[in-house]
Design a protein around this motif. Structure first.
Motif, PDB file in Angstrom:
ATOM      1  N   THR A 258       0.828  -1.204   0.000  1.00 19.57           N
ATOM      2  CA  THR A 258       0.000   0.000   0.000  1.00 19.57           C
ATOM      3  C   THR A 258       0.865   1.258   0.000  1.00 19.57           C
ATOM      4  OG1 THR A 258      -0.190   0.140   2.386  1.00 19.57           O
ATOM      5  CG2 THR A 258      -1.824  -1.194   1.255  1.00 19.57           C
ATOM      6  N   THR A 259       2.033   1.194   0.610  1.00 18.69           N
ATOM      7  CA  THR A 259       2.893   2.372   0.603  1.00 18.69           C
ATOM      8  C   THR A 259       3.350   2.676  -0.821  1.00 18.69           C
ATOM      9  OG1 THR A 259       3.633   1.937   2.840  1.00 18.69           O
ATOM     10  CG2 THR A 259       5.024   3.380   1.525  1.00 18.69           C
ATOM     11  N   ILE A 260       3.782   1.645  -1.541  1.00 15.88           N
ATOM     12  CA  ILE A 260       4.260   1.868  -2.904  1.00 15.88           C
ATOM     13  C   ILE A 260       3.098   2.340  -3.794  1.00 15.88           C
ATOM     14  CG2 ILE A 260       5.316   0.770  -4.933  1.00 15.88           C
ATOM     15  CD1 ILE A 260       6.968  -0.893  -2.958  1.00 15.88           C
ATOM     16  N   ALA A 261       1.935   1.702  -3.635  1.00 16.80           N
ATOM     17  CA  ALA A 261       0.773   2.116  -4.432  1.00 16.80           C
ATOM     18  C   ALA A 261       0.423   3.576  -4.157  1.00 16.80           C
ATOM     19  CB  ALA A 261      -0.420   1.216  -4.121  1.00 16.80           C
ATOM     20  N   SER A 262       0.451   3.977  -2.884  1.00 20.09           N
ATOM     21  CA  SER A 262       0.129   5.376  -2.562  1.00 20.09           C
ATOM     22  C   SER A 262       1.144   6.318  -3.181  1.00 20.09           C
ATOM     23  CB  SER A 262       0.141   5.616  -1.046  1.00 20.09           C
ATOM     24  OG  SER A 262      -0.400   4.548  -0.357  1.00 20.09           O
ATOM     25  N   MET A 263       2.418   5.904  -3.190  1.00 17.77           N
ATOM     26  CA  MET A 263       3.450   6.778  -3.765  1.00 17.77           C
ATOM     27  C   MET A 263       3.205   6.999  -5.248  1.00 17.77           C
ATOM     28  SD  MET A 263       6.821   5.293  -1.933  1.00 17.77           S
ATOM     29  CE  MET A 263       7.967   6.509  -2.567  1.00 17.77           C
ATOM     30  N   VAL A 264       2.869   5.917  -5.943  1.00 19.27           N
ATOM     31  CA  VAL A 264       2.612   6.013  -7.387  1.00 19.27           C
ATOM     32  C   VAL A 264       1.459   6.992  -7.626  1.00 19.27           C
ATOM     33  CG1 VAL A 264       1.791   4.720  -9.396  1.00 19.27           C
ATOM     34  CG2 VAL A 264       3.537   3.737  -7.909  1.00 19.27           C
ATOM     35  N   LEU A 265       0.406   6.828  -6.821  1.00 24.66           N
ATOM     36  CA  LEU A 265      -0.775   7.678  -6.992  1.00 24.66           C
ATOM     37  C   LEU A 265      -0.435   9.162  -6.753  1.00 24.66           C
ATOM     38  CD1 LEU A 265      -3.854   7.530  -7.438  1.00 24.66           C
ATOM     39  CD2 LEU A 265      -4.107   7.401  -4.966  1.00 24.66           C
ATOM     40  N   VAL A 266       0.236   9.449  -5.642  1.00 25.32           N
ATOM     41  CA  VAL A 266       0.550  10.848  -5.316  1.00 25.32           C
ATOM     42  C   VAL A 266       1.493  11.445  -6.365  1.00 25.32           C
ATOM     43  CG1 VAL A 266       1.550  12.411  -3.598  1.00 25.32           C
ATOM     44  CG2 VAL A 266       0.187  10.471  -2.858  1.00 25.32           C
TER      45      VAL A 266
END
Lengths: 240, 131
Positions: B107-115
């Motif tokens: 989830t951390t990596i996914a959130s980074m991609v999104l932001v």
């Protein structure tokens, strides 16, 4: 008035005070070593002072007084001071107000998107995998700055110590994953990097962003402040 | 022996530190009192009280500007007593390791991609319009 009468007035024995003093000295020495080590390793994320200091102090507890809970009681004065120091974050927040006024929604939106997605996605994973409710609540605070995370977790009925650990691991993953994210999306912009690091990897990410460039550092501090305050308020109001 | 100016600076530093601690502890304790009315953590309430003082005053008093960054730079040390609690949850961490790895890493990596994607879209737009 003797020292013992002063201490008994506060309901403390001299042994309490000397134990507290001893553990505070041990903590400060371990921290001193940890920041040296961070400098030697050129601020490598795995040599983060929080990680090294905690490991060293826990090692000492196993050698000297294996009851971790008691040592935590001895270190209470340090734990108390974290509150007032966190209030000091008002200074960076104040310094970021001009960027916020200038760019407004253009920076607020990415921070809000990350601020919502990061905790909700982590919460969903733990919820779907049927972890204990206290853990599910604790992980909601994983992307906000550690002191807020601990406070908010306590307020929600989560576990402050665990919040700090989730938080620090999240910060480290954020810093380590940034180059891959840059490559994958083919975006390598100081402002975007700063916002990503500050929003997702809070204080650990911000210290990395400062090393990238001054602009990345400023955007990361802004994201850290806005996301920290925003998430803490939303979680406390909705679930507190 | 210390020369006079050096004693003077030491004294000045001491006064600055004591002053800063009084301000920070005062704002924190006020924030704690305010928690009874405003349902937010004491630290957030305290931060807003101090921020309000800065905004109303129009600037940050010199001594706070000097000392607060020093304290913030060493904040890591003050987390340690609370983090030590993780020792008490060792078994639970072992039991949930897969869930934790998924929840933290993915989830951390996914959130980074999104932001990253959203910021790039919005901030690129600023660059274009400003040019």
């Amino acid at each position: 008035m003797s020292l013992s009468s002063v201490s008994s007035a506060f309901g403390l024995t001299l042994s309490d005070i000397s134990h507290a003093a001893m553990w505070i000295v041990i903590l400060v020495l371990c921290y001193g070593f940890a920041i040296r080590l961070a400098k030697w390793t050129n601020q490598h994320v795995l040599a983060h002072p929080i990680l090294i200091t905690t490991t060293l102090v826990l090692t000492f507890t196993q050698l000297i007084e294996p009851d971790v809970q008691r040592v935590m009681t001895h270190l209470h004065p340090i734990k108390y001071l974290l509150g007032p120091l966190t209030v000091g974050l008002a200074l960076p927040v104040y310094n970021q107000l001009p960027i916020l006024r200038q760019l407004g929604v253009k920076v607020l939106l990415p921070i809000a998107v990350g601020g919502l997605f990061a905790p909700l996605s982590a919460f969903s994973v733990l919820y779907l995998l049927d972890a204990e409710p206290a853990w599910q609540l604790t992980i909601l605070t994983k992307s906000i700055t550690t002191p807020f995370a601990m406070d908010t977790a306590t307020m929600l009925g989560g576990i402050a110590g665990l919040a700090a650990v989730f938080n620090i691991i999240t910060g480290m993953i954020g810093v380590m994953a940034l180059p891959s994210v840059n490559r994958w999306l083919q975006i390598n912009d100081d402002k975007a990097n700063g916002l990503v690091l500050g929003t997702i990897a809070h204080g650990i990410g911000t210290s990395k962003a400062v090393l990238l460039s001054e602009q990345a550092g400023a955007f990361a501090s802004l994201a850290l402040c806005v996301n920290g305050v925003g998430t803490a308020i939303v979680l406390s109001v909705l679930l507190g | 022996m210390l020369s006079k100016p050096r004693v003077y600076t030491l004294f000045q530093h001491l006064v600055q530190h004591i002053g800063t601690l009084i301000v920070l502890i005062g704002a924190y304790e006020l924030g704690d009192v305010a928690s009874a009315i405003i349902p937010l953590p004491a630290t957030i309430n305290g931060l807003f009280i101090l921020l309000l003082v800065f905004v109303v005053y129009g600037k940050v008093p010199q001594f706070l500007n000097t000392v607060i960054p020093v304290y913030l730079g060493h904040m890591s040390m003050f987390f340690v007593p609370a983090i030590m609690a993780v020792w008490l949850f060792q078994q639970a961490v072992y039991d949930h390791w897969l869930a934790l790895v998924l929840a933290l890493v993915l989830t951390t990596i996914a959130s980074m991609v999104l932001v990253m994607w959203v910021s790039n879209k919005l901030l690129k737009a600023t660059d274009n319009t400003s040019r």
